[in-house]
Enzyme design. Structure first.
Site, short mmCIF file in Angstrom:
data_model
loop_
_atom_site.label_atom_id
_atom_site.label_comp_id
_atom_site.label_asym_id
_atom_site.label_seq_id
_atom_site.Cartn_x
_atom_site.Cartn_y
_atom_site.Cartn_z
N GLU A 100 0.84 -1.21 0.00
CA GLU A 100 0.00 0.00 0.00
C GLU A 100 0.87 1.26 0.00
O GLU A 100 2.00 1.24 0.47
CB GLU A 100 -0.89 0.01 1.25
CG GLU A 100 -2.30 -0.49 1.02
CD GLU A 100 -3.19 0.51 0.27
OE1 GLU A 100 -2.66 1.40 -0.44
OE2 GLU A 100 -4.41 0.41 0.39
N ASP A 101 0.30 2.33 -0.51
CA ASP A 101 0.99 3.62 -0.45
C ASP A 101 0.88 4.23 0.95
O ASP A 101 1.85 4.70 1.52
CB ASP A 101 0.44 4.59 -1.52
CG ASP A 101 -1.09 4.67 -1.53
OD1 ASP A 101 -1.76 3.98 -0.73
OD2 ASP A 101 -1.63 5.43 -2.35
N ASP A 104 -4.48 5.15 6.10
CA ASP A 104 -5.08 6.35 6.68
C ASP A 104 -6.12 5.91 7.71
O ASP A 104 -5.78 5.63 8.86
CB ASP A 104 -5.67 7.16 5.52
CG ASP A 104 -6.27 8.49 5.92
OD1 ASP A 104 -5.91 9.02 6.98
OD2 ASP A 104 -7.12 9.01 5.17
N PHE A 153 -3.01 15.81 4.00
CA PHE A 153 -3.29 15.07 2.77
C PHE A 153 -2.07 15.19 1.86
O PHE A 153 -1.75 16.28 1.39
CB PHE A 153 -4.54 15.60 2.08
CG PHE A 153 -5.02 14.65 1.03
CD1 PHE A 153 -5.78 13.54 1.36
CD2 PHE A 153 -4.68 14.84 -0.30
CE1 PHE A 153 -6.21 12.64 0.40
CE2 PHE A 153 -5.10 13.95 -1.28
CZ PHE A 153 -5.86 12.85 -0.93
N ARG A 166 0.27 12.73 -9.21
CA ARG A 166 0.88 11.40 -9.01
C ARG A 166 2.33 11.39 -9.47
O ARG A 166 3.15 10.64 -8.96
CB ARG A 166 0.13 10.33 -9.81
CG ARG A 166 -1.24 9.99 -9.28
CD ARG A 166 -1.73 8.69 -9.90
NE ARG A 166 -3.18 8.52 -9.74
CZ ARG A 166 -3.76 8.01 -8.65
NH1 ARG A 166 -3.04 7.63 -7.63
NH2 ARG A 166 -5.07 7.90 -8.58
P1 IMP Z 1 -7.83 4.37 4.12
O1 IMP Z 1 -8.82 3.35 3.64
O2 IMP Z 1 -8.51 5.56 4.74
O3 IMP Z 1 -6.77 3.80 5.03
O4 IMP Z 1 -7.12 5.00 2.89
C1 IMP Z 1 -6.43 4.26 2.04
C2 IMP Z 1 -6.32 4.89 0.67
O5 IMP Z 1 -6.77 6.25 0.59
C3 IMP Z 1 -4.85 4.94 0.36
O6 IMP Z 1 -4.44 3.74 -0.25
C4 IMP Z 1 -4.77 6.12 -0.58
O7 IMP Z 1 -5.01 5.70 -1.89
C5 IMP Z 1 -5.86 7.04 -0.11
N1 IMP Z 1 -5.28 8.06 0.77
C6 IMP Z 1 -5.33 8.12 2.11
N2 IMP Z 1 -4.67 9.19 2.59
C7 IMP Z 1 -4.17 9.82 1.52
C8 IMP Z 1 -3.37 11.01 1.36
O8 IMP Z 1 -2.96 11.71 2.30
N3 IMP Z 1 -3.05 11.33 0.07
C9 IMP Z 1 -3.44 10.60 -1.01
N4 IMP Z 1 -4.18 9.49 -0.90
C10 IMP Z 1 -4.54 9.11 0.35
MG MG Z 2 -4.28 3.44 -2.17
#
Ligand code: IMP
Ligand code: MG
Length: 176
Positions: A100-101, A104, A153, A166
């Site tokens: 994963e990147d 969050d 963000f 990106r």
């Molecule tokens: P989560 O489900 O809230 O943990 O978010 C996961 C996905 O949301 C990540 O894989 C990202 O693609 C996107 N995401 C969450 N935070 C950020 C951010 O700060 N910048 C860009 N994408 C984000």
């Molecule tokens: Mg993602």
């Protein structure tokens, strides 16, 4: 002409990212060098991280991708998700490393670990370049974590804001 990325404040330079990727690759090599793992990139955000990571791994491995639809665009995860583009690989009996990147809220990773876990892989672990623990809503066990980032963000190095930025080589945040 102005650069589209002029308004990005750099948080993590590409040099720092490279050092973090190298360190993660060391841990992954130690644990997977004899396991022919399948590295699963979560599209689209992890594409650059995965590309850099695998080039630091000098042992047999495979790569596949999975993409989810998360309803609602922009900065908020609405919590409604499903698999949009599935793996092409049968993962039963395989050692799977989800890449994963950023984690969050944790909703995406915990959903994916659930979906892939039902397919009876030999093992299933999670690697993320960034962890944003301040916004966690669902607990997730991260096996390989690169950097902890503040509650901002972030964009660049694969991560977008509504499909923009990106390609920015560093990781930064947008100034308000
Ligand atoms: P989560 O489900 O809230 O943990 O978010 C996961 C996905 O949301 C990540 O894989 C990202 O693609 C996107 N995401 C969450 N935070 C950020 C951010 O700060 N910048 C860009 N994408 C984000
Ligand atoms: Mg993602």
């Amino acid at each position: 002409m102005d650069s589209q990325t002029d308004n990005i404040r750099v948080l993590i330079t590409l040099k720092k990212i490279a050092a973090v990727v190298k360190s993660l690759a060391g841990e992954i090599t130690r644990d997977y060098h004899d396991k022919r793992p399948l590295l699963v990139g979560v599209l689209k955000g992890s594409f650059i991280f995965l590309a850099d990571l695998v080039r630091q791994l000098d042992f047999p491995l495979e790569v596949d991708f999975i993409q989810l639809t998360s309803y609602g665009s922009g900065k908020e995860n609405t919590g409604m998700i499903e698999v949009d583009h599935d793996l092409r690989t049968n993962i039963a009996g395989r050692h799977v490393l989800l890449v994963e990147d950023i984690i969050d809220t944790g909703i995406t990773a915990s959903y994916l670990l659930g979906v892939l876990g039902e397919r009876e892989p030999a093992s299933l672990k999670l690697c993320t370049l960034m962890d944003k623990p301040s916004r966690r809503r669902v607990p997730v066990k991260i096996d390989y974590a690169g950097l902890t980032v503040p509650d901002r963000f972030v964009v660049g190095y694969g991560l977008d804001n509504n499909e923009e930025y990106r390609h920015f080589p560093h990781i930064g945040y947008l100034e308000d």
